[in-house]
Design a protein around this motif. Structure first.
Motif, PDB file in Angstrom:
ATOM      1  N   TYR A 114       0.943  -1.165   0.035  1.00 57.10           N
ATOM      2  CA  TYR A 114       0.053   0.202  -0.175  1.00 57.10           C
ATOM      3  C   TYR A 114       0.800   1.179  -0.047  1.00 57.10           C
ATOM      4  N   ARG A 141      -4.381   8.820  -0.327  1.00 56.29           N
ATOM      5  CA  ARG A 141      -4.768   8.155   0.915  1.00 56.29           C
ATOM      6  C   ARG A 141      -5.644   9.363   1.649  1.00 56.29           C
ATOM      7  N   TRP A 168      -5.023   3.952   7.601  1.00 53.96           N
ATOM      8  CA  TRP A 168      -4.925   5.268   7.021  1.00 53.96           C
ATOM      9  C   TRP A 168      -5.967   6.267   7.579  1.00 53.96           C
TER      10      TRP A 168
END
Length: 134
Positions: free
Chosen positions: A22, A30, A64
């Motif tokens: 990621y 993000r 996140w």
């Protein structure tokens, strides 16, 4: 019956735990994705489908969200007609109070100026002295 000492984990080639990288996603993406999901414009499932993210993305999204989400979430809904009318009345009241405050401040300045002039010109002690003996 054949006795074999094979474990279930010996035959798991098709079920490997794939690690997804990621970190290849830009920070701006993000932040944008977190803000979209937090605001309700998109769900995590919709984001997963739209951006072809793996099913395990939910855990990464939580990370996140903790890292990139704003501390304060403001989700303002549209105001009803009654609330808008009430808001107009409150704004009118605020303006009236601001005008009264301005007049009171001007009066305070005027009175302090008069006291200063009286104390200087007429040598009067109008204001209290601070301390135990007055």
């Amino acid at each position: 019956m054949k006795n074999s000492s094979t474990n279930l984990s010996d035959n798991m080639e098709g079920f490997r735990d794939e690690k997804n990288d990621y970190s290849s996603y830009e920070i701006s993406f993000r932040r944008w994705l977190v803000s979209e999901v937090d605001s309700g414009r998109m769900s995590v499932a919709e984001a997963r489908e739209k951006f072809k993210l793996p099913h395990r993305f939910d855990k990464t999204y939580k990370h996140w969200q903790a890292k990139y989400s704003d501390e304060i979430h403001l989700s303002l809904q549209l105001m009803s007609a009654k609330e808008r009318t009430n808001t107009k009345a409150l704004e009118k009241r605020i303006k009236e109070l601001e005008k009264q405050l301005e007049l009171a401040q001007m009066k305070n300045v005027a009175l302090n100026t008069m006291i200063d002039i009286a104390e200087n010109d007429y040598k009067l002690e109008i204001r209290k002295k601070s301390g135990p003996k007055q």
